[in-house]
Write a protein that holds these residues in place. Structure first.
Motif, short mmCIF file in Angstrom:
data_model
loop_
_atom_site.label_atom_id
_atom_site.label_comp_id
_atom_site.label_asym_id
_atom_site.label_seq_id
_atom_site.Cartn_x
_atom_site.Cartn_y
_atom_site.Cartn_z
N LEU A 23 0.87 -1.18 0.00
CA LEU A 23 0.00 0.00 0.00
C LEU A 23 0.90 1.24 0.00
CD1 LEU A 23 -2.69 -1.13 2.62
CD2 LEU A 23 -2.66 -1.51 0.15
N VAL A 30 1.22 7.51 -7.18
CA VAL A 30 -0.03 7.48 -6.42
C VAL A 30 -0.38 8.90 -5.96
CG1 VAL A 30 -1.27 6.46 -4.49
CG2 VAL A 30 0.50 5.13 -5.67
N SER A 75 0.60 -1.01 -5.07
CA SER A 75 -0.40 -0.08 -5.61
C SER A 75 0.18 0.81 -6.70
CB SER A 75 -0.97 0.78 -4.47
OG SER A 75 -1.71 -0.02 -3.58
N PRO A 88 -6.15 -6.49 -6.07
CA PRO A 88 -5.51 -5.21 -6.39
C PRO A 88 -6.47 -4.01 -6.32
CG PRO A 88 -4.77 -6.90 -7.89
CD PRO A 88 -5.92 -7.48 -7.13
N GLN A 91 -6.74 -3.07 -2.84
CA GLN A 91 -5.51 -2.38 -2.46
C GLN A 91 -5.54 -0.92 -2.88
OE1 GLN A 91 -2.82 -6.04 -3.79
NE2 GLN A 91 -1.60 -4.24 -3.31
N LEU A 92 -5.99 -0.68 -4.10
CA LEU A 92 -6.05 0.71 -4.56
C LEU A 92 -6.95 1.54 -3.65
CD1 LEU A 92 -6.26 0.39 -8.45
CD2 LEU A 92 -4.32 1.19 -7.09
N SER A 95 -5.18 2.11 -0.38
CA SER A 95 -4.05 3.04 -0.54
C SER A 95 -4.54 4.48 -0.68
CB SER A 95 -3.22 2.65 -1.76
OG SER A 95 -2.53 1.46 -1.55
#
Length: 228
Positions: A23, A30, A75, A88, A91-92, A95
């Motif tokens: 993360l 990000v 991420s 995933p 996770q996004l 994050s």
């Protein structure tokens, strides 16, 4: 939820704010994404709902897009993809939530009767879909489950309404489609984790689906296989 895995953690909200190996919301890509998607909500809950919708429909769901390469499960890498699967996408969401100061963690459970196709079941050689992933966000003093996996376009193909998230009630899975056909049922709960339990997940998947790792053949597109 049914039986709890012995691997489960109990991370507290204060343990679910920092960047981690997977993360990695502190990564520039990000941070750039968060800057490019300013949120309009006045409250944390409203902003969490915005993030949920952005993740749900911003990345197409395709369960064939699995990578066991460690670096490709961060991420910062996932964000660059156009399609991926439930873990995933969870996770996004986790994050991005941490990136705006909302505590977030990851949860996993094994399900049967998942949104699937005959070809996908044949491909897996099982009706068990192991380690279905979701996120838990800490909002208004409670953990709330959110599953941004299935994008609205795929849900239309399966004739089921997209899962909404209101920041108050758990939004976990599609139990039935619009015609009353059962889609999903949790049969094992692996618990929640402050970061992606990479080794636990992929060691388990190798035991459950050894043929996929022996052949290296993760290929397909669920959207091309819909027949419900």
């Amino acid at each position: 939820m049914p039986e709890l895995s012995e691997k489960a953690e109990v991370p507290r909200p204060q343990d679910c704010l920092a960047p981690t190996e997977f993360l990695d919301f502190d990564h520039p890509i990000v941070q750039d994404w968060l800057t490019a998607h300013p949120l309009q909500g006045a409250t944390e809950t409203e902003r969490a709902i915005e993030l949920y919708n952005l993740v749900r429909d911003g990345w197409r769901y395709n369960p064939y897009k699995v990578s066991s390469i460690r670096a490709e499960n961060r991420s910062s890498h996932i964000l660059k993809l156009e399609e991926t699967y439930c873990i995933p996408k969870a996770q996004l969401l986790a994050s991005f939530a941490r990136g705006i100061g909302i505590p977030a963690r990851l949860g996993f459970g094994d399900v049967v009767n998942h949104l699937s196709s005959p070809r996908l079941i044949e491909y897996l050689k099982s009706e068990l879909f192991a380690f279905h992933g979701f996120a838990e966000l800490y909002l208004e003093g409670q953990w709330v489950r959110a599953t941004p996996a299935f994008d609205a376009k795929l849900c239309r193909l399966f004739r089921v309404a997209p899962l909404d998230f209101d920041g108050v009630h758990d939004s976990l899975f599609h139990e039935y489609n619009g015609r009353g056909k059962r889609f999903m049922e949790y049969v094992r709960y692996h618990g929640v984790f402050a970061d992606l339990p990479f080794d636990f997940i992929f060691d388990s998947l190798r035991q459950i689906y050894p043929h996929l790792f022996e052949s290296g053949a993760w290929s397909g597109d669920l959207a091309d296989e819909v027949d419900v």
